[in-house]
Design a protein around this motif. Structure first.
Motif: not given
Length: 201
Positions: A101-103, A155-156, A161-166, A180-184
């Motif tokens: 997904y994209l937000k 990514i679900y 739960a999902a892993v996110i990059a933003g 610029i970050s990574l998280g959940m």
């Protein structure tokens, strides 16, 4: 910073071209709690925490973010310069192939910038002596209104739960910043997708 705004508008336009969202939803409202860490550029470490509610492909989020220098040693100058914000964002979330997904979000926030002013004193007389002493400066606080922006790819892992990059940014009149970050993200993110049963005719 103008180039960041142009890139953001391009991503918004691209996302708006999505004709169908593949997120499997049965309930009216979904929610998630996300946490990310990353690079805030020259300003130091970036971190954010957000709670969002989502209905179909629209969402609203309460978000807190901060950029701060990392202190490796226990001595230096006080206060530590940093900038943070708390704001409300609204946006769109597009899901592709059920698992990606994209937000895209934008909103308003209250920014809190802490910086150093005039030199006041040195705390050399505290326990530990002068080896770990700090130069203490006047604390200057500024609280302008900011424009927070965010782009997130996730990514679900499952429905909770999902892993996110933003990429996140805050545009304001005092000290604009980005991260610029990574998280959940965890919560009721979507419903379980049941496999399709193919009938043999």
């Amino acid at each position: 910073m103008k180039y960041l705004i142009l890139c953001y508008c391009l991503f918004i336009f691209t996302g708006a071209l999505a004709q169908q969202d593949t997120l499997h939803q049965k309930r009216k409202i979904y929610f998630g709690l996300g946490f990310s860490l990353g690079n805030g550029g020259e300003n130091g470490l970036y971190a954010d925490l957000d709670f969002y509610l989502q209905k179909k492909n629209s969402y609203i989020s309460l978000k807190v973010s901060e950029v701060e220098h990392i202190r490796i040693f226990y001595f230096g100058g006080l206060p530590e310069p940093r900038v943070s914000d708390i704001g409300i964002l609204v946006g769109k979330s597009y899901t592709f192939s059920r698992y990606h997904y994209l937000k895209f979000g934008v909103g308003l926030s209250l920014v809190n910038q802490i910086s150093r002013g005039a030199f006041l004193y040195n705390d050399c007389n505290r326990p530990g002596g002068c080896l770990f002493s700090n130069n203490v400066y006047e604390t200057i606080r500024k609280k302008p209104i900011g424009l927070p922006l965010e782009i997130k790819y996730g990514i679900y892992l499952d429905r909770t739960a999902a892993v996110i990059a933003g990429f996140s940014a805050n545009l304001n009149s005092v000290q604009s910043f980005y991260g610029i970050s990574l998280g959940m993200a965890v919560g009721r993110l979507k419903d379980k997708v049941k496999p399709k049963i193919v009938s043999k005719g």
